[in-house]
Design an enzyme around this catalytic site. Structure first.
Site, PDB file in Angstrom:
ATOM      1  N   LYS A  19      32.857 -52.311  25.082  1.00 39.67           N
ATOM      2  CA  LYS A  19      31.634 -53.122  25.156  1.00 39.67           C
ATOM      3  C   LYS A  19      31.922 -54.565  24.754  1.00 39.67           C
ATOM      4  CE  LYS A  19      28.316 -54.689  22.726  1.00 39.67           C
ATOM      5  NZ  LYS A  19      27.677 -54.852  21.437  1.00 39.67           N
ATOM      6  N   ASP A  48      25.311 -51.818  25.686  1.00 41.31           N
ATOM      7  CA  ASP A  48      24.996 -51.715  24.258  1.00 41.31           C
ATOM      8  C   ASP A  48      23.874 -50.696  24.099  1.00 41.31           C
ATOM      9  OD1 ASP A  48      22.653 -52.925  25.028  1.00 41.31           O
ATOM     10  OD2 ASP A  48      22.664 -54.414  23.431  1.00 41.31           O
TER      11      ASP A  48
END
Ligand code: SF4
Length: 207
Positions: free
Chosen positions: A119, A137
């Site tokens: 991420k 996220d």
């Protein structure tokens, strides 16, 4: 699905005509550090500590002069600061030693840095280098599943699923749109479906 994706993007654009990362930064290195700091912390709390950190230590050279303890002292207002300090201390040295002081621009290199998972690497590539990626996220994960875009249960798989159904040119924008939506309307608890532009395209899975 293609039609649904288009409708969702249009609906979200009406809610959020201007989208960008909520993190404040001036350089790719600052973006990387801020993104590492943002794990399990809000952008607002990260910006609060980085405002003075980057003012005092704006570049690699100045940041390298900090001891681990000094990094801790500068970021102790945000969550898991000890671990984050350790990672930042190490990644600064790796960038200096192995990448000539430049933030790497490849996913595999970024992911070798301490504290940098897929991420974080995706955010740095997308926001810092304009590389099309789809970072997932907590907001993006939750909303993609609620809308019914994916049934996958890990962030990496959700990212893979979304990159298959969203046109590449919309990946970064969609990432930002979903984060804005998660913060403002499609919140983790009590999503405000009656105020949501995309309600009629949403499967409301688990809502
Ligand atoms: S309709 Fe509700 S669950 Fe679906 S995206 Fe909107 S706020 Fe979220």
């Amino acid at each position: 699905m293609k039609k649904k994706v288009g409708k969702v993007i249009s609906g979200l654009r009406e809610h959020y005509p201007v989208v960008k990362t909520g993190l404040d930064f001036n350089t790719k290195l600052q973006l990387l550090i801020s993104t590492v700091l943002s794990a399990q912390s809000t952008d607002k709390s990260v910006n609060k500590v980085t405002e003075s950190l980057y003012k005092k230590y704006p570049d690699l050279e100045s940041l390298l002069k900090l001891t681990r303890k000094e990094i801790e002292d500068n970021i102790r207002e945000i969550g898991i600061y000890k671990n984050k300090s350790k990672n930042i201390y190490k990644l600064l040295r790796i960038i200096d030693d192995e990448y000539n002081g430049e933030v790497p621009d490849k996913m595999k290199d970024l992911m070798k840095l301490p504290g940098v998972g897929r991420k974080t690497a995706s955010v740095v590539l997308a926001v810092g280098f304009g590389e099309p990626t789809f970072p997932v996220d907590t907001h993006v994960y939750r909303i993609c599943r609620r809308i019914g875009f994916t049934k996958s249960s890990t962030a990496d798989k959700v990212s893979d699923d979304m990159m298959k159904i969203i046109p590449k040119e919309n990946w970064i924008e969609m990432h930002h749109l979903l984060i804005s939506h998660g913060r403002n309307i499609c919140k983790a608890r009590n999503p405000e479906c009656s105020n949501c532009n995309i309600e009629k395209y949403c499967d409301k899975v688990g809502v």
